[in-house]
Write a protein that holds these residues in place. Structure first.
Motif, short mmCIF file in Angstrom:
data_model
loop_
_atom_site.label_atom_id
_atom_site.label_comp_id
_atom_site.label_asym_id
_atom_site.label_seq_id
_atom_site.Cartn_x
_atom_site.Cartn_y
_atom_site.Cartn_z
N ILE A 154 -2.84 -44.23 1.59
CA ILE A 154 -3.32 -44.43 2.96
C ILE A 154 -4.00 -43.17 3.47
N VAL A 155 -3.36 -42.04 3.24
CA VAL A 155 -3.91 -40.76 3.69
C VAL A 155 -5.18 -40.41 2.93
N PHE A 156 -5.31 -40.90 1.69
CA PHE A 156 -6.51 -40.65 0.91
C PHE A 156 -7.76 -41.10 1.65
N PHE A 157 -7.67 -42.25 2.31
CA PHE A 157 -8.84 -42.77 3.02
C PHE A 157 -9.14 -41.99 4.29
N ASN A 158 -8.13 -41.33 4.85
CA ASN A 158 -8.36 -40.55 6.06
C ASN A 158 -7.30 -39.45 6.17
N PRO A 159 -7.49 -38.34 5.44
CA PRO A 159 -6.50 -37.26 5.45
C PRO A 159 -6.27 -36.68 6.84
N GLU A 160 -7.32 -36.68 7.67
CA GLU A 160 -7.20 -36.10 9.00
C GLU A 160 -6.31 -36.91 9.93
N SER A 161 -5.94 -38.13 9.50
CA SER A 161 -5.06 -38.94 10.35
C SER A 161 -3.65 -38.37 10.40
N ASP A 162 -3.28 -37.56 9.42
CA ASP A 162 -1.96 -36.93 9.39
C ASP A 162 -2.10 -35.52 8.81
N PRO A 163 -2.81 -34.64 9.52
CA PRO A 163 -3.15 -33.32 8.97
C PRO A 163 -1.95 -32.40 8.74
N LEU A 164 -0.82 -32.67 9.41
CA LEU A 164 0.36 -31.82 9.25
C LEU A 164 1.43 -32.49 8.41
N GLY A 165 1.15 -33.71 7.96
CA GLY A 165 2.11 -34.45 7.14
C GLY A 165 1.54 -34.72 5.75
N ASP A 166 1.37 -36.00 5.43
CA ASP A 166 0.92 -36.37 4.10
C ASP A 166 -0.52 -35.95 3.81
N GLY A 167 -1.31 -35.74 4.85
CA GLY A 167 -2.69 -35.32 4.64
C GLY A 167 -2.87 -33.82 4.54
N TYR A 168 -1.77 -33.07 4.69
CA TYR A 168 -1.86 -31.61 4.75
C TYR A 168 -2.46 -31.01 3.47
N HIS A 169 -2.01 -31.51 2.31
CA HIS A 169 -2.48 -30.95 1.04
C HIS A 169 -4.00 -31.04 0.93
N VAL A 170 -4.52 -32.23 1.16
CA VAL A 170 -5.96 -32.45 0.98
C VAL A 170 -6.76 -31.68 2.02
#
Length: 352
Positions: free
Chosen positions: A196-212
């Motif tokens: 899910i975060v792959f399609f929009n990493p900025e949707s959770d920048p401090l959680g699952d999207g942080y790495h990307v």
């Protein structure tokens, strides 16, 4: 020589990535030790006629099943952050699925070499059945990234063997139909979150999207020539997670810039091209398929690792060959090169 250059280059990058970590020398020692073991294994494997490995294909396949079965029983790792895919002996850990990649390439190459026509339903079913038990055990760990690598190796080898396009299109349709089933019944919550975060990493920048997000910032900030080795702010201040393992390419992008990224990609793809070149010179189908399998194994790792670092692929924890800090992976990759060298040494002689 290309392999040695990649390993040396990788050790330098790892040295920079772990500079700010506690006991940083440990990582250098472990990676150097893995290289020494892997290099010796590479020479030993290349010295043996590859046809000998084919004679023991059945036994190699059984060992692969036993290794993956043992991983399910004795494996360690936190499921919420990844697969239980390691077997540890005190402070030493091995990842059996890495070793099984080599076993699969050898056994599947032998299987393919004995098949006259891959496009008969009976033969195609037998080839798929060769893959399913191994992938099934890996999915039970669960390890989505390694599963993808096995599927890439399988697809690449049967493509070179001459699989009909009607089967390719049928497989694509079946994969599309299987996606919702896999999503609902097979993927863990952390795997769904990564996709899910792959399609929009900025949707959770401090959680699952942080790495990307942090990886993309690091790579972008390097620009053309980079900030210099040991001088990357995102790297040295610890903003990039798993910087010495999964996200080593972010370190390369920040500290060596676009020039460094191109150099790494050029080295790795030169290695892939050499594997394909040797496959075309092989004296038999078995040697050809071994080289093709190794080439597709490397390509799967390269595309997935670099892709996830720049936000074009989901984060799956796949290391970058010869550059990421990963002892089991490094030894496996060197053994794979040993197989290609074994084929190269026994290529057919071309009369002029």
């Amino acid at each position: 020589m290309i392999t040695v250059v990649c390993c040396a280059f990788g050790l330098v990058i790892i040295s920079s990535a772990v500079k700010s970590l506690d006991n940083s020398q440990k990582y250098i020692i472990v990676q150097s030790g893995a290289f020494a073991i892997g290099f010796c294994a590479m020479l030993a494997v290349s010295a043996i006629d590859y046809s000998k490995y084919g004679q023991y294909a059945k036994y190699i396949y059984i060992v692969c099943l036993l290794l993956l079965g043992a991983t399910l029983i004795f494996g360690t790792g936190k499921e919420e952050s990844g697969a239980k895919s390691w077997i540890r002996f005190g402070s030493i850990g091995i990842q059996p699925s890495e070793i099984v990649k080599i076993g699969f390439i050898i056994t599947f190459a032998k299987h393919l070499s004995m098949v006259k026509n891959v496009n008969t339903k009976r033969n195609l079913f037998a080839l798929i059945l060769h893959l399913v038990p191994l992938v099934g055990l890996i999915m039970l760990q669960p390890d989505l990234g390694t599963t993808m690598v096995f599927l890439c190796i399988f697809a690449g080898m049967i493509f070179v063997a001459g699989i009909s396009y009607k089967y390719i299109f049928s497989a694509l349709i079946l994969i599309g139909a299987a996606v919702p089933i896999v999503w609902k019944f097979f993927l863990k919550n952390y795997q769904k979150s990564r996709i899910i975060v792959f399609f929009n990493p900025e949707s959770d920048p401090l959680g699952d999207g942080y790495h990307v997000v942090q990886s993309k910032i690091a790579i972008g900030s390097g620009r053309i020539f980079g900030k210099g080795l040991f001088k990357g702010t995102q790297t040295q201040l610890g903003f990039v997670p798993a910087k010495h393992t999964d996200f080593i390419f972010a370190v390369i992008g920040e500290e060596l810039g676009l020039i460094g990224c191109i150099a790494v990609i050029a080295l790795l793809f030169t290695l892939v091209v050499r594997c394909i070149y040797v496959s075309n010179s092989s004296k038999d189908k078995f040697g050809r398929y071994i080289c093709v399998g190794v080439a597709f194994m490397f390509m799967a790792h390269i595309f997935e690792n670099i892709g996830m670092c720049i936000g074009l692929m989901p984060v799956t924890g796949i290391p970058l060959p010869f550059f990421s800090y990963a002892g089991s992976s490094l030894v496996t990759n060197l053994i794979a090169i040993g197989l290609v060298l074994s084929v190269q040494k026994r290529c057919r002689v071309i009369s002029l």
